[in-house]
Design an enzyme around this catalytic site. Structure first.
Site, short mmCIF file in Angstrom:
data_model
loop_
_atom_site.label_atom_id
_atom_site.label_comp_id
_atom_site.label_asym_id
_atom_site.label_seq_id
_atom_site.Cartn_x
_atom_site.Cartn_y
_atom_site.Cartn_z
N HIS A 66 0.75 -1.24 0.03
CA HIS A 66 -0.03 -0.04 0.10
C HIS A 66 0.67 1.31 0.12
CE1 HIS A 66 -3.34 -2.60 2.15
NE2 HIS A 66 -3.69 -2.73 0.84
N LYS A 72 -2.80 -2.12 -7.85
CA LYS A 72 -3.12 -2.70 -9.39
C LYS A 72 -2.67 -4.04 -9.39
CE LYS A 72 -4.41 -0.95 -13.27
NZ LYS A 72 -5.26 -2.27 -13.44
N LYS A 96 6.96 -4.41 -10.34
CA LYS A 96 6.87 -3.91 -11.87
C LYS A 96 6.54 -2.47 -11.89
CE LYS A 96 5.01 -7.26 -13.74
NZ LYS A 96 3.87 -7.97 -14.40
N ASP A 101 7.77 3.06 -13.21
CA ASP A 101 7.29 4.44 -12.57
C ASP A 101 5.82 4.77 -12.71
OD1 ASP A 101 9.69 5.67 -11.63
OD2 ASP A 101 10.41 6.24 -13.67
N LYS A 108 -3.09 -8.75 -6.84
CA LYS A 108 -3.52 -9.57 -7.89
C LYS A 108 -4.83 -10.44 -7.39
CE LYS A 108 -1.85 -11.02 -11.84
NZ LYS A 108 -1.02 -10.49 -12.74
N SER A 365 -2.42 0.19 -18.72
CA SER A 365 -3.69 0.39 -17.85
C SER A 365 -3.55 1.50 -16.96
CB SER A 365 -3.56 -0.72 -16.75
OG SER A 365 -4.05 -2.04 -17.15
#
Ligand code: NAD
Length: 474
Positions: A66, A72, A96, A101, A108, A365
């Protein structure tokens, strides 16, 4: 796999890589422990009526870190989904995102089903029910946690997720940003479907652009003419292969799918193969190819670059010795076990690490999420302005030189950026910059083992910087 088993589990494997890289940083031990663990693991079961019976479906959502919000990460539909796997994949997402950045924490999701065993209607029911569970526990939302497609899911499932979310959160103005990878017609973005595969292509191309690094492997620089083998002809594998072939002039000499492995040393046209598979339901029998007696021998095909794009743990201690390729471009998450990596290292095989290699998906995304929050497509404000400026400039040059360009040249020279142009340009820039940062770290810190450790070092330094800025660690 458990702690007592001979092999490391997927999450243990990720953490082994983490520990190796952490030794090259000056991050305090307590902060490393905070980064490494999963912040929240939601393990759920829910009943779904399938035909005349109720089935209890097992599912997960893991928020690994967090340090940035929202978290994501994709949602996987597979009968092999388990807690350890989802934790490992969530952790990889944190590293990742930091690496490229993208300002998200990692997460997940996984639903333990084999999509092939369900009708479209049943899959919709399961997806909507899973989304409802996420909403109930605040595990989804534009500022909380934003899912995306992964193995076994695509834009169709993302559309169901959005619709379910909007049903519960009626009037929430940013609701469209609760999930990415949506169909273009439903608040998606152009270029998202191809993004992970396109990122794989940009990443391989960037690695091979350094003549010294290519020569060290006995290869000429550049992707053109390099031979590639792809495992898994799904979203990531098909776009990785097709774009490398069409834009990079790579030669795809082998393709492996569930039904078998085909080879043709002169090259396999991926777009035609995809059409063939759609019509016939198999890659076997594609004109000009031979089928290998054992599907698993895809690892042993003679080629320059292996692209595992199916699932984790595909190259293991059992088959690593057979690898003939000089480069493994990890398009899937965790396709090489940590122990197999040691064998490959002694053989001099270079691995382009998953957390960098398949970051194209989350990068686009991020663009989609930004588009949803801004409620406007990219390029809307500037496209006409750019075209008019370029057109005026060209007219002035024509007037001053007395020469005229053809109408085709004029179209190219005065083209203003559309959404797809901006998405591809942003993705290319991200993949190029991230690779250069990893490479520079590897060159600067002489004792770092490989590109994976260098990628981890870059990611860990960025995440620890965020924690320090948040004032959580001194
Ligand atoms: P997908 O479901 O679209 O495709 C996977 C393909 O692999 C399927 O066609 C399946 O039949 C094939 N496959 C499975 N096991 C195989 C085996 N043993 N041998 C040969 N083929 C096999 O999934 P995807 O979205 O392309 O994801 C593939 C990998 O890429 C996963 O590890 C996923 O986590 C990772 N990834 C996906 C994205 C994305 O945007 N979709 C982003 C980042 C990472």
């Amino acid at each position: 796999m458990s702690n007592t088993s001979k092999h490391l589990s997927f999450f243990e494997s990720v953490n082994r890589n983490f520990d190796r890289a952490a030794a090259h940083t000056s991050i305090p031990k307590g902060l490393l422990e905070q980064i490494k663990g999963c912040n929240a693991v939601y393990e759920m079961t829910f009943p779904v009526k399938i035909g005349n019976t109720y089935q209890v479906i097992e599912a997960f959502r893991v928020q690994h870190s967090h340090h940035r919000l929202p978290t994501k990460g994709g949602i996987r539909f597979s009968h092999m989904v388990n807690r350890d796997e989802v934790m490992a994949l969530a952790a990889l997402m944190s590293y990742k995102c930091a690496l490229v950045d993208v300002p998200f924490g990692g997460a997940k999701g996984g639903v333990k089903i084999s999509p092939r065993n369900y009708t479209e209607q049943q899959l919709e029911l399961i997806t909507r029910r899973y989304t409802t569970e996420l909403i109930r526990k605040n595990f989804i939302g534009p500022g909380l946690d934003v899912p995306a497609p992964d193995y076994g899911t695509g834009s169709r499932e993302m559309a169901w997720i959005l619709d379910t979310y909007q049903t519960f959160k009626h009037g929430e103005i940013d609701a469209a940003a609760c999930v990415t990878g949506k169909p273009e017609s439903q608040n998606g973005i152009k270029g998202r479907t191809e993004a992970t595969g396109r990122g794989v292509y940009y990443g391989i191309r960037q690695f091979l652009s350094y003549a010294d690094d290519a020569k060290a492997l006995g290869l000429e620089p550049g992707i053109a003419g390099k031979t590639m083998v792809i495992q898994g002809l799904g979203n990531v594998g098909s776009y990785s292969g097709s774009i490398s072939q069409v834009e990079g002039d790579a030669i795809i000499v082998g393709v492996s799918e569930m039904e078998g492995t085909i080879v043709n040393e002169k090259g396999i046209n991926i777009d035609k193969l995809l059409k063939f598979r759609k019509d016939k339901g198999t890659i076997l029998g594609f004109p000009g190819t031979k089928t290998l007696p054992d599907r698993k021998d895809w690892v042993a095909i003679n080629c320059d670059i292996l692209v595992p794009a199916a699932l984790e743990n595909q190259i293991t201690t059992e088959n690593a010795k057979k690898v003939k390729a000089k480069i493994i471009a990890e398009a899937a998450n965790g396709p090489v076990t940590s122990e197999a990596a040691d064998i490959l290292a002694t053989k001099g095989v270079v691995r382009l690490p998953d957390m960098y290699r398949n970051a194209g998906g989350v990068t686009v995304s991020y663009f989609e999420w930004l588009k949803n929050l801004s409620h406007m497509r990219f390029g809307r404000m500037e496209k006409r302005f750019q075209e008019n400026s370029l057109s005026n400039l060209l007219s002035t040059v024509e007037r001053l030189t007395g020469q005229n360009v053809s109408s085709r040249e004029k179209d190219v020279l005065t083209h203003g950026a559309d959404e797809i142009d901006l998405v591809r340009s942003g993705l290319e820039d991200t993949m190029v910059n991230a690779y250069d940062e990893i490479r520079e770290t590897l060159k600067r810190k002489k004792n770092i083992e490989d590109l994976r450790s260098a990628a981890f070092v870059v990611a860990l330094n960025k995440i620890s910087g965020d924690y320090v800025r948040l004032g959580i660690f001194p």
